[in-house]
Design a protein around this motif. Sequence first.
Motif, PDB file in Angstrom:
ATOM      1  N   THR A  31       0.556  -1.291   0.080  1.00  0.00           N
ATOM      2  CA  THR A  31       0.055  -0.160   0.246  1.00  0.00           C
ATOM      3  C   THR A  31       1.189   0.996   0.215  1.00  0.00           C
ATOM      4  O   THR A  31       1.729   1.554   0.298  1.00  0.00           O
ATOM      5  CB  THR A  31      -0.873   0.200   1.175  1.00  0.00           C
ATOM      6  N   TYR A  33       0.727   5.943  -0.790  1.00  0.00           N
ATOM      7  CA  TYR A  33      -0.378   6.899  -0.547  1.00  0.00           C
ATOM      8  C   TYR A  33       0.099   8.251  -1.575  1.00  0.00           C
ATOM      9  O   TYR A  33       1.220   8.158  -2.469  1.00  0.00           O
ATOM     10  CB  TYR A  33      -0.490   7.751   0.607  1.00  0.00           C
ATOM     11  N   ARG A  42      -5.097   6.562  -1.571  1.00  0.00           N
ATOM     12  CA  ARG A  42      -4.475   4.863  -0.945  1.00  0.00           C
ATOM     13  C   ARG A  42      -4.602   4.370  -2.998  1.00  0.00           C
ATOM     14  O   ARG A  42      -5.260   4.598  -3.395  1.00  0.00           O
ATOM     15  CB  ARG A  42      -5.744   3.775  -0.343  1.00  0.00           C
ATOM     16  N   TYR A  67     -12.417  -0.895  -2.854  1.00  0.00           N
ATOM     17  CA  TYR A  67     -12.229  -2.768  -2.612  1.00  0.00           C
ATOM     18  C   TYR A  67     -13.170  -3.444  -3.028  1.00  0.00           C
ATOM     19  O   TYR A  67     -13.022  -4.546  -2.904  1.00  0.00           O
ATOM     20  CB  TYR A  67     -12.819  -2.249  -1.106  1.00  0.00           C
ATOM     21  N   ALA A  94     -10.641   4.459   0.948  1.00  0.00           N
ATOM     22  CA  ALA A  94      -9.476   5.039   1.628  1.00  0.00           C
ATOM     23  C   ALA A  94      -8.462   6.331   2.120  1.00  0.00           C
ATOM     24  O   ALA A  94      -7.436   6.555   3.345  1.00  0.00           O
ATOM     25  CB  ALA A  94      -8.418   3.555   3.119  1.00  0.00           C
ATOM     26  N   GLN A  96      -7.228   9.986   2.026  1.00  0.00           N
ATOM     27  CA  GLN A  96      -7.766  10.956   3.280  1.00  0.00           C
ATOM     28  C   GLN A  96      -6.963  12.363   2.858  1.00  0.00           C
ATOM     29  O   GLN A  96      -6.708  12.728   1.745  1.00  0.00           O
ATOM     30  CB  GLN A  96      -7.034  10.799   4.251  1.00  0.00           C
ATOM     31  N   LYS A 248      -8.128  -4.346   5.992  1.00  0.00           N
ATOM     32  CA  LYS A 248      -8.005  -3.572   7.107  1.00  0.00           C
ATOM     33  C   LYS A 248      -8.540  -2.787   6.388  1.00  0.00           C
ATOM     34  O   LYS A 248      -8.166  -1.563   6.344  1.00  0.00           O
ATOM     35  CB  LYS A 248      -6.251  -3.786   6.801  1.00  0.00           C
ATOM     36  N   PRO A 250     -10.618   0.517   6.324  1.00  0.00           N
ATOM     37  CA  PRO A 250     -11.295   1.633   7.163  1.00  0.00           C
ATOM     38  C   PRO A 250     -13.126   1.996   6.601  1.00  0.00           C
ATOM     39  O   PRO A 250     -12.707   3.209   6.347  1.00  0.00           O
ATOM     40  CB  PRO A 250     -10.087   3.324   7.102  1.00  0.00           C
TER      41      PRO A 250
ATOM     42  N   HIS B  85      -3.616   2.219  12.663  1.00  0.00           N
ATOM     43  CA  HIS B  85      -4.366   1.311  12.008  1.00  0.00           C
ATOM     44  C   HIS B  85      -3.906   0.493  10.165  1.00  0.00           C
ATOM     45  O   HIS B  85      -3.433   1.796  10.070  1.00  0.00           O
ATOM     46  CB  HIS B  85      -5.322   2.060  11.509  1.00  0.00           C
ATOM     47  N   GLU B  86      -2.990  -0.261  10.196  1.00  0.00           N
ATOM     48  CA  GLU B  86      -2.521  -1.079   9.875  1.00  0.00           C
ATOM     49  C   GLU B  86      -2.871  -0.412   7.886  1.00  0.00           C
ATOM     50  O   GLU B  86      -3.753  -0.742   7.574  1.00  0.00           O
ATOM     51  CB  GLU B  86      -1.814  -2.462   9.481  1.00  0.00           C
ATOM     52  N   THR B  87      -2.171   0.153   6.861  1.00  0.00           N
ATOM     53  CA  THR B  87      -2.001   0.531   5.364  1.00  0.00           C
ATOM     54  C   THR B  87      -2.819   1.938   5.451  1.00  0.00           C
ATOM     55  O   THR B  87      -3.837   2.576   4.841  1.00  0.00           O
ATOM     56  CB  THR B  87      -2.423  -0.280   4.925  1.00  0.00           C
ATOM     57  N   PHE B  88      -3.979   2.167   6.469  1.00  0.00           N
ATOM     58  CA  PHE B  88      -4.410   3.179   6.951  1.00  0.00           C
ATOM     59  C   PHE B  88      -4.006   4.644   7.491  1.00  0.00           C
ATOM     60  O   PHE B  88      -3.329   5.511   6.699  1.00  0.00           O
ATOM     61  CB  PHE B  88      -5.513   2.983   7.672  1.00  0.00           C
ATOM     62  N   GLY B 124      -0.373   5.097   6.217  1.00  0.00           N
ATOM     63  CA  GLY B 124       0.525   3.981   6.494  1.00  0.00           C
ATOM     64  C   GLY B 124       0.625   2.950   4.880  1.00  0.00           C
ATOM     65  O   GLY B 124       0.146   2.101   4.852  1.00  0.00           O
TER      66      GLY B 124
END
Lengths: 344, 214
Positions: A31, A33, A42, A67, A94, A96, A248, A250, B85-88, B124
């Motif tokens: 991952t 960014y 992301r 996702y 994800a 931000q 994972k 969010p 929070h992994e990857t976030f 993340g």
Amino acid sequence: MKNILLLILLMLAFTACQQENNELVPNANETIYVNNEGASMRVNIRGNIASKIVMLVVHGGPGGASYFYRTQPAEERLERKYAVAYWDQRVAGASQGGSNKGSLVMAQYGNDLKKIIQTLRYKYGENLQVFLMGQSWGGMVCAQFMTEGNNQDLVSGWISANAVHNWGRNDSLSRARLLDFGTAQIALGKNTAKWQEIVDYCTANVGGITPEISAKLNFYAYDALELIEGFTPFNEDEVIRKNLISEKIPYTNALLNLVNPATKNLINDLRGVEFSSKLYRITKPVLALSGNYDFVVPEGNAIELISKVSSTVKERKLFMNSGHNLEEQGAYVDAFIKFLDENK
Amino acid sequence: MKQLIFVLGTLLWPLLMEAQSASLALPMPQTSLKAAYLGSFVYPGFKLGLERPYKVIQFQKNKKGGGETMLKERYLSANLGYYHHETFHDNVYLLLEHQKRRQHNNGWFLESAAGIGFSRTFLGGTTYAVSEDGEVRRKNLAGHNYAVLSASFGGGYNFAIEQGKSFKPYGKISLLGMFPSNSFVYLRPTVELGLVCAVPNFLKANPTLKTKQQ
């Protein structure tokens, strides 16, 4: 003390080496960014990046998430052969950011896509082949990118899956498809009450399409999927539920991005945005896919796309038992792989 | 600047006030340190803080078969929170909370708190930025700053009541609201399990005391 420092340095060196060696592997899961104009977007790179070929997912929405596209066939078939880059656009999934409402304009999405591709090529080598796969609203983002300057030189091809490139025209196509299909269903005596409501609405609103009519047509287009016998619409919630922990996700971030009021304003601004008049600029291979039961972005979009691009390699395919969300997952993935195989 | 001094003065004034002397049926709350495991969904973290009582109201609640003496305790607390929070993202935040605690005479207590603060997140994953010329570079410690509002509710047990020990295990659930997140808000639920420990003679508190009958 010296020994401890030496040990720490060795551990750091080992970690650094591991990271570099992991870059071109057949089973990547990384991952990153990309920061651009107030957004941190992301990108999750999965699968066989050693192939040096990546399919970049340009998701629907605006405000959706990447996702939803990591389904079982994508994981088991596509990612084994090629890499897939799951990109969450600005104010989506994800991704931000702070106060970035001003950046929610069509041109910015095209600029974001360009920078995502430039980052991938920086990371995995300039000879990395990138194929775009835009679904639904993702088609607008791809069209914005592909029709601007020399951008298309950065990619090897474009898959338009149930995607739109002319927002206003799509509303008319959606209304016409609902009207045709609904009338036929009433004649067959299937779900007549609900279809009659939809047909009446489409018949009563034949003039200019306001944002309210557009929203209502979109609502009916999804409703209609529930009315077709033997057809099960793709369950996005199930994908999220299944992958919530392992990926994972969010959840609250993705959910709040989906209902973000700033995105609603963008949708209203899209009414006059079209790329039909610029499609002739595209010369790269194009594959246009559609779902027979897609009332949200009907087949008319793919027909126009293929007729207007200047590409010598172009193909159109209709999936007879799919709606808007690529319901025949396996068949769609096979079509993606075939297109990448033939145009890499 | 004047406004900042006014806000800080308003917040800290109760701490500087001398307490009224009165007798209490339950132990007087003291300035305490607290440490907690903070779980956000399945993502781990911690919270460290300091709570200082500034007001205590003792009251008698009449019940069938006798009454119960309880304390309404009011605190100001400062906290440092963190979750991964992994990857976030990783989130470090500072919270000033106004805390209300209802202490029963059997040792159990319930509490709620409202807070305001500041958060800094760290993305993340390796972060890149691309110039308009197409030059890509890594960005270290990339992330975002947010204002934070929080609300929490929970309970615990005060060992000082029946066993004379100066610690209180507690648990609570919180909702952090961070803004502006993508020009909107980001909500993050958390669960906290921790311990509040009074430290003798540390920032000795002198809360104002009132008594009333209910």
